[in-house]
Design an enzyme around this catalytic site. Structure first.
Site: not given
Length: 476
Positions: A65, A73, A135, A165-166, A178, A250
């Site tokens: 990601d 990351r 985002r 995504k998503h 999440h 995901d």
């Protein structure tokens, strides 16, 4: 157990792992045909780690990601070199977005990473959205569509696969997937006009992968989340939109689906729905083999067609083959990074209200709000660091939620907030601070509230370059 069947099952699994080197169990799994590995900041990602993975399976799909902005990351310690999607949408220069995507692609190409789980193609229709926000390129379908296509062209122009995504769109939700299952309460007509155009644009741009969202969309399928819905994954995405690349879930440990069934069963249902790769954000040997064995058992029981599993594995291999074919393109781009692109984008994205100017070292008060789980918790806003570089002696105080403002004293005050638009408590804190110090600066790194009093600086994202751009403006 059929070795061929088990190898197919391993091919469609893409786990993450703990540690900064490939553990023995992961090396064994790669030797048995594990199709993918997902890297996170906790892995201290570098070329040596990727070489360890490819030594066991040269064709492994190495994924990450790396969105830029709030989700990075590779640069989690100091913040991203790129301002993120919302900032790019504010600038609204598709050539700049393509350049940023290409720079991110080059960073990944230098590490031999196959797939970037980016861009977010979600239309952030609800400003209270707790997981998408900055985002997203913005709240309008046409804006998001053109920048999604540009970002895809940039990343893939560097020889790395992009992933929109998503699907079918996480922008109109007030629940973080999440933590629980979000529901998108939109008609099919609204979905067609608002949420699907960015994915259509990504497909037209040749995107190699699409990630499913763990979302309940009753207008499409009232019974199961999109990830587990054949209506959404196969009939809509494959059939109506014509996508034939690799479709990845995901992470299946997210509570939106994990609360429904064990991981192996979720994987089976996703594959049956039309998904090709199952992302397991964190796994160990026991967990990985349990999922693989559940897939094999489902095939033998007739709940998952072997042809469907073989098709999914073939799409994973096709992505790896595409990546291998881009080697010359990656070699040409090797080391060809333009570090100025991200800072230029961050400067152009700044929006400001008021005319305050810092001439001496300030007190920076960071008003802490919980960042969503897609963002590494230690990612800094970087504003205090950037100001310290320009005004030595800058002090920093971190204010936890519900905490009292510190005594300001005589020195200038800079409040740093995130997503004030969706946090009444943050807006109240800002109002109290401005009542005490009308000359204070307010830097919002997220979706901002309407400016009232003081001098406001909106970066539209968390990144090292966004912080630098804000600091430059305040000390201009």
């Amino acid at each position: 157990m059929s070795g061929d069947l088990y190898r197919l099952a391993m091919t469609v699994l893409h786990p993450g792992f703990e540690g900064t080197s490939a553990p023995d169990w992961l090396r064994r799994a790669l030797g048995e045909g594990l199709g993918g590995v997902v890297l996170f900041a906790r892995n201290a990602i570098g070329a040596d780690l990727v070489r360890q993975l490819r030594a066991e399976n040269p064709d492994v799909v190495v994924a990450i990601d790396e969105e830029g902005g709030t989700v990075t990351r590779l640069e989690v310690a100091d913040g991203s070199s790129f301002p993120g999607n919302r900032a790019l949408g504010v600038v609204d220069d598709v050539r700049l977005t393509e350049q940023v995507g290409r720079q991110i692609g080059r960073m990944l190409a230098d590490l031999d990473i196959t797939l970037d789980y980016a861009p977010s193609a979600d239309v952030n229709a609800d400003p209270a959205n707790p997981v998408i926000g900055v985002r997203s390129f913005g709240p309008a379908a046409e804006l998001v569509a053109r920048h999604t296509a540009a970002y895809v062209e940039g990343v893939q122009g560097a020889g790395v696969a992009a992933c929109a995504k998503h699907f079918p769109g996480h922008g109109d939700t007030v629940t973080d997937s999440h933590l629980a299952l979000p529901t998108v309460h939109a008609t099919r007509e609204v979905l067609q006009e608002r949420d699907l155009p960015p994915f259509r644009a990504a497909i037209e741009a040749g995107v190699r992968s699409i990630m499913s969202g763990h979302l309940l969309v009753p207008a499409l399928d009232p019974a199961v989340p999109a990830t587990l819905s054949r209506t959404v994954m196969t009939e809509l995405l494959r059939g109506e939109l014509g996508f034939d690349g690799m479709l990845v879930t995901d992470a299946i440990e997210m509570r939106a689906v994990a609360a429904m069934a064990p991981p192996g069963e979720i994987a089976v249902r996703a594959l049956a729905a039309g998904v090709d790769a199952v992302c397991v954000g964190l796994s160990d040997e026991h967990g990985l083999r349990e999922i693989a064995e559940a897939i094999v058992a489902a095939v033998r029981e007739g709940r998952l067609a072997e042809e469907r599993l073989a098709e999914a594995a073939a799409r994973v291999r096709a992505l790896s083959t595409w990546y291998a074919a881009q080697s010359e393109l990656r070699a040409k781009a090797h080391g060809d990074l333009d570090e100025g692109v991200g800072l230029d984008a961050a400067r152009r994205a700044l929006t400001t209200t008021g005319d305050g100017r810092l001439t001496s070292a300030p007190l920076v008060v960071e008003v802490n709000t919980r960042l969503n789980k897609a963002i590494d918790a230690d990612t800094p806003t970087g504003v205090a660091t950037a100001l310290t570089a320009l005004l030595p002696g800058t002090a920093r105080v971190r204010l936890e939620q519900g905490g009292e403002l510190p005594a300001f004293g005589e020195r200038p005050v800079v409040l740093v907030v995130h997503d004030a638009a969706r946090h009444p408590q943050v807006r109240d804190t800002v109002a109290r601070a401005l009542a005490a110090r009308p000359d204070a600066f307010v830097v919002d790194t997220g979706v901002p509230a309407t400016p009232e009093g003081g001098t406001h600086v909106h970066t539209h994202g968390i990144s090292r370059v966004s912080a630098q751009a804000a600091a430059e403006w305040m000390t201009r």
